[in-house]
Structures are given as C-alpha cells and as structure tokens.
Design a protein around this motif. Sequence first.
Motif, mmCIF file in Angstrom:
data_model
loop_
_atom_site.group_PDB
_atom_site.id
_atom_site.type_symbol
_atom_site.label_atom_id
_atom_site.label_comp_id
_atom_site.label_asym_id
_atom_site.label_seq_id
_atom_site.Cartn_x
_atom_site.Cartn_y
_atom_site.Cartn_z
ATOM 1 N N ASP A 12 -5.396 102.266 -12.125
ATOM 2 C CA ASP A 12 -4.265 102.357 -13.054
ATOM 3 C C ASP A 12 -2.993 102.789 -12.333
ATOM 4 O OD1 ASP A 12 -5.902 101.582 -15.095
ATOM 5 O OD2 ASP A 12 -6.166 103.586 -15.945
ATOM 6 N N TYR A 52 -2.288 102.393 -9.164
ATOM 7 C CA TYR A 52 -1.880 101.277 -8.307
ATOM 8 C C TYR A 52 -1.092 100.243 -9.106
ATOM 9 C CZ TYR A 52 -2.369 97.145 -5.280
ATOM 10 O OH TYR A 52 -2.125 96.027 -4.514
ATOM 11 N N ARG A 53 -1.609 99.864 -10.276
ATOM 12 C CA ARG A 53 -0.926 98.851 -11.088
ATOM 13 C C ARG A 53 0.473 99.316 -11.494
ATOM 14 N NH1 ARG A 53 -4.548 94.919 -12.308
ATOM 15 N NH2 ARG A 53 -6.751 95.467 -12.572
ATOM 16 N N THR A 65 2.915 99.625 -8.170
ATOM 17 C CA THR A 65 3.273 98.368 -7.512
ATOM 18 C C THR A 65 4.232 97.527 -8.351
ATOM 19 O OG1 THR A 65 1.231 97.391 -8.398
ATOM 20 C CG2 THR A 65 1.176 98.220 -6.128
ATOM 21 N N ARG A 66 4.366 97.861 -9.627
ATOM 22 C CA ARG A 66 5.311 97.138 -10.481
ATOM 23 C C ARG A 66 6.718 97.736 -10.433
ATOM 24 N NH1 ARG A 66 1.133 97.054 -15.589
ATOM 25 N NH2 ARG A 66 -0.294 95.452 -14.787
ATOM 26 N N LEU A 91 -8.185 93.016 -8.870
ATOM 27 C CA LEU A 91 -8.142 94.006 -7.792
ATOM 28 C C LEU A 91 -9.552 94.280 -7.279
ATOM 29 C CD1 LEU A 91 -5.560 96.581 -9.210
ATOM 30 C CD2 LEU A 91 -5.150 94.743 -7.569
#
Length: 281
Positions: free
Chosen positions: A147, A149-150, A153-154, A247
């Motif tokens: 979570d 990471y998502r 990275t946005r 992922l």
Amino acid sequence: MPTTGSSLALRLSALIDGEVDDAERRELERLVENDDEARRLYQRLKAGGAAGTQAFDAMLSDPLPLALVRQMRQGTDQPSATPERVATPAATAKPKRVKLWPRFVAGGVGLVLIGGSTGFLIGRTMNDEMPADILAPARSWRDDIVDAYRIHTRQQGHLVEMTATEPDRLVAWLSQGAGLSLTLPTIKDRPLTLEGGRLIVAEGKPVATLLYRTEDGDVIALCLMKAPLGTPDDNARTLSETMRDNLAMLSWNAGGVTYAVLGPSSDPKLRALAEEIADQM
C-alpha cells in the motif's frame, strides 16, 4: 498435503484448536502468511469460533425459565404430610419420580458440543451476518508495504523523503529510524539509480525503504524491518515470492531482519536483483 478446499479448512481448524504437531503448525503458519486465500479462510474460521463462543456464553448467562425452576423444586422438595393413598388397579404402573439432574448434565454436555461446532458452522455459512470488523480480511506487513509503495510511486516529485545526494546521511537516518543496521547494497547486474529513501510503517513497525529507478522508469523498493520475535534466520536465503495484482515481492529473513524487494510483476530481472541483494546481507 492438501492446501485448498475442505481439507485445508479442517487443517486450519486443527491449527486454531492446537491439535497439530510442530512440523504441521510451522507449515500452516507459513501458508497463512504467504497465501491470501489461506489467510482469509483462517481468519473466517477464527472469527467464527469467537462468535460461537460469545453466543454460548450469552446462552449460559440467561436466567432459567420460571417453569423449569418450579419443576426443579417440585422434584427435590419433600412433602410435609403423607398424601392419601388411592387404590389403583394392579395393571396400573406406579408413577415414578422424575430425576432432573441427569437431564441437566446431559443438556449441559449437549450445549458444550453445540457451542464448539457453532464456531465452525458460523465461519462457513453465516459470514454475511457477522460484524464487518470481525470479517475484515487479515492483513500482514506485506500488505502495508505494498500500500505504501502504491501511494508513494504515484506522487510525482515526492517519491522519497530524503534524496540520495548524501548517501551516508541517508543510511544513518534510515538506520536510526528503523532501529537496525543498514548498508547500501552494491548492484552490478543491472543499472539502477538510487533516488533516496523513506520511513514507512508495517504492522506497527518502522520500515527503512530504499527506492531505486530502473532504466525504464519503474520504481524498485528495498525494505528492511526488524523481524518478529522468534523468527528463525534462513541461512540459505530462500526467497518467498508474493503477488499483489501487478506487483511482485520477494522477501527473506537474515540476522533478525526481514528484507523485501518490491517492484512490477512484469520485471523479468526482479528475482535476480533480490538474489544479488540477499547474497550481500
């Protein structure tokens, strides 16, 4: 051994009840940790058992019906005067006094059996009637890392909290924040650019995260956190692979630290990268 279907449900029920040996317990715990479906089934069975126990406790706390109390008193109280004898035909059987306590004991045993089986039945057939907080899917540190990471990275221009312009300062900050000793790995097999790092939280623990950029612009994360107490070190550095939609995560334990490499599942070099890093840790 079976890892799906009703056989898995029976094995997980035995795990919850403490009726498995050490070898099978370790196997099932690894399965629950690494397999989403097994973890959801384990959570449902565990929640069903808790709900069944609560229902049984509530049943025991209810007062006895007044009619039953009266019947108990009539069966135990001795009359003060001898009742008048009434002549009866020889074929008529003499009424027998009802003994209630054996019935109560048998009824209590029956209730215990019902309470024990109710948990399993509720876990499989009454999920829709349980509170949402009980039926919430089991989460692990892997879910928290994915979570984070998502989300990060946005964020264009805000991928890291501290850039890699001062590597020594970055390493010192992450090491102190996560409470572990961190060193930058040497990556030779592929060109990666170290963008910087972040401190995130997984299962309530701080996680040191190094974030790299590939030649294609994708983000690779290397995460380090203190392993839970009692987690054995894997001297062979056996990588455990977990998929979350698009992922992929490869993780291992060494020196009291849990490591994880996370990136796009389409990256064919991700496992080789994780193996290269694991050899240095």
